[in-house]
Scaffold this motif. Structure first.
Motif, short mmCIF file in Angstrom:
data_model
loop_
_atom_site.label_atom_id
_atom_site.label_comp_id
_atom_site.label_asym_id
_atom_site.label_seq_id
_atom_site.Cartn_x
_atom_site.Cartn_y
_atom_site.Cartn_z
N ILE A 284 97.33 -55.13 -28.24
CA ILE A 284 96.69 -53.93 -27.73
C ILE A 284 95.45 -53.64 -28.56
O ILE A 284 95.53 -53.40 -29.77
CB ILE A 284 97.65 -52.73 -27.79
CG1 ILE A 284 98.87 -53.00 -26.90
CG2 ILE A 284 96.94 -51.45 -27.36
CD1 ILE A 284 99.97 -51.98 -27.06
N CYS A 285 94.32 -53.67 -27.92
CA CYS A 285 93.07 -53.33 -28.58
C CYS A 285 92.78 -51.85 -28.38
O CYS A 285 92.74 -51.38 -27.24
CB CYS A 285 91.94 -54.18 -28.01
SG CYS A 285 90.30 -53.63 -28.50
N PRO A 286 92.60 -51.08 -29.46
CA PRO A 286 92.37 -49.65 -29.32
C PRO A 286 91.10 -49.32 -28.54
O PRO A 286 91.03 -48.30 -27.86
CB PRO A 286 92.27 -49.16 -30.77
CG PRO A 286 91.99 -50.37 -31.58
CD PRO A 286 92.63 -51.52 -30.85
N PHE A 287 90.12 -50.20 -28.59
CA PHE A 287 88.88 -49.95 -27.85
C PHE A 287 89.10 -50.17 -26.35
O PHE A 287 88.61 -49.41 -25.53
CB PHE A 287 87.76 -50.88 -28.35
CG PHE A 287 87.11 -50.38 -29.62
CD1 PHE A 287 86.01 -49.53 -29.55
CD2 PHE A 287 87.59 -50.76 -30.85
CE1 PHE A 287 85.40 -49.07 -30.71
CE2 PHE A 287 86.99 -50.30 -32.01
CZ PHE A 287 85.89 -49.45 -31.95
N CYS A 288 89.86 -51.20 -26.01
CA CYS A 288 90.13 -51.49 -24.60
C CYS A 288 91.02 -50.43 -23.97
O CYS A 288 90.97 -50.20 -22.77
CB CYS A 288 90.81 -52.86 -24.45
SG CYS A 288 89.73 -54.25 -24.76
N ASN A 289 91.84 -49.79 -24.78
CA ASN A 289 92.81 -48.84 -24.26
C ASN A 289 92.38 -47.39 -24.46
O ASN A 289 93.16 -46.49 -24.20
CB ASN A 289 94.18 -49.06 -24.91
CG ASN A 289 94.81 -50.37 -24.43
OD1 ASN A 289 95.49 -50.40 -23.42
ND2 ASN A 289 94.58 -51.44 -25.15
N GLY B 146 82.16 -53.25 -24.02
CA GLY B 146 83.38 -53.93 -23.60
C GLY B 146 83.60 -55.25 -24.31
O GLY B 146 82.84 -55.65 -25.18
N LYS B 147 84.65 -55.92 -23.89
CA LYS B 147 85.02 -57.18 -24.50
C LYS B 147 83.98 -58.25 -24.24
O LYS B 147 83.46 -58.38 -23.14
CB LYS B 147 86.36 -57.67 -23.93
CG LYS B 147 87.55 -56.89 -24.39
CD LYS B 147 88.82 -57.56 -23.92
CE LYS B 147 88.92 -57.56 -22.40
NZ LYS B 147 90.20 -58.11 -21.93
N ILE B 148 83.73 -59.05 -25.25
CA ILE B 148 82.82 -60.18 -25.10
C ILE B 148 83.40 -61.20 -24.12
O ILE B 148 82.67 -61.83 -23.37
CB ILE B 148 82.56 -60.82 -26.48
CG1 ILE B 148 81.42 -60.07 -27.16
CG2 ILE B 148 82.22 -62.29 -26.36
CD1 ILE B 148 81.05 -60.62 -28.51
N GLU C 152 92.18 -61.34 -31.99
CA GLU C 152 91.14 -60.36 -32.24
C GLU C 152 90.36 -60.13 -30.95
O GLU C 152 90.06 -61.06 -30.22
CB GLU C 152 90.18 -60.85 -33.34
CG GLU C 152 90.75 -60.71 -34.72
CD GLU C 152 89.74 -61.15 -35.77
OE1 GLU C 152 88.90 -62.01 -35.48
OE2 GLU C 152 89.81 -60.61 -36.88
N CYS C 153 90.08 -58.88 -30.70
CA CYS C 153 89.28 -58.53 -29.54
C CYS C 153 87.86 -58.25 -30.04
O CYS C 153 87.67 -57.38 -30.89
CB CYS C 153 89.87 -57.29 -28.86
SG CYS C 153 89.16 -56.93 -27.26
N VAL C 154 86.91 -58.99 -29.54
CA VAL C 154 85.54 -58.83 -29.99
C VAL C 154 84.76 -58.04 -28.95
O VAL C 154 84.70 -58.41 -27.78
CB VAL C 154 84.87 -60.19 -30.24
CG1 VAL C 154 83.46 -60.00 -30.81
CG2 VAL C 154 85.71 -61.02 -31.19
N HIS C 155 84.19 -56.94 -29.39
CA HIS C 155 83.45 -56.07 -28.48
C HIS C 155 81.96 -56.14 -28.77
O HIS C 155 81.54 -56.34 -29.89
CB HIS C 155 83.93 -54.62 -28.62
CG HIS C 155 85.19 -54.35 -27.89
ND1 HIS C 155 85.28 -53.42 -26.88
CD2 HIS C 155 86.42 -54.89 -28.01
CE1 HIS C 155 86.52 -53.39 -26.42
NE2 HIS C 155 87.24 -54.27 -27.09
N LEU C 156 81.20 -55.93 -27.70
CA LEU C 156 79.76 -55.87 -27.81
C LEU C 156 79.33 -54.40 -27.79
O LEU C 156 79.75 -53.64 -26.92
CB LEU C 156 79.11 -56.63 -26.65
CG LEU C 156 77.58 -56.68 -26.65
CD1 LEU C 156 77.05 -57.46 -27.84
CD2 LEU C 156 77.08 -57.30 -25.35
ZN LIG Z 1 89.17 -54.76 -26.84
#
Ligand SMILES: [Zn+2]
Ligand SMILES: [Zn+2]
Length: 80
Positions: free
Chosen positions: A3-8, A28-30, A60-64
């Protein structure tokens, strides 16, 4: 899948521009961009985040992030 806190929408911490210190917009996610197979974006991200492809193996979730103040774009790795 973690669970990525940014995505959720759980992330309240702001990411600040390294250039002008303004709060940056999460684009959002790369990995979402990779689905588009955009040669330009891929080149840009390779330059920005060396070895990005390994991130997906490490949960790891990489965000732009984009700065509307100065136009700066940077990536941030988020642990899932
Ligand atoms: Zn994310
Ligand atoms: Zn900026």
């Amino acid at each position: 899948m973690g669970i990525c806190p940014f995505c959720n929408g759980l992330q309240t911490e702001k990411v600040f521009c390294s250039n002008c210190s303004r709060a940056m917009e999460d684009l959002g996610k790369i990995s979402d961009y990779f689905d588009d197979y955009s040669p330009y974006m891929e080149t840009e991200l390779l330059r920005l985040e060396d070895g990005y492809s390994n991130n997906f193996l490490n949960n790891e979730c990489v965000h732009l992030f984009h700065c509307y103040q100065c136009g700066n774009e940077q990536t941030k790795r988020i642990k899932e």
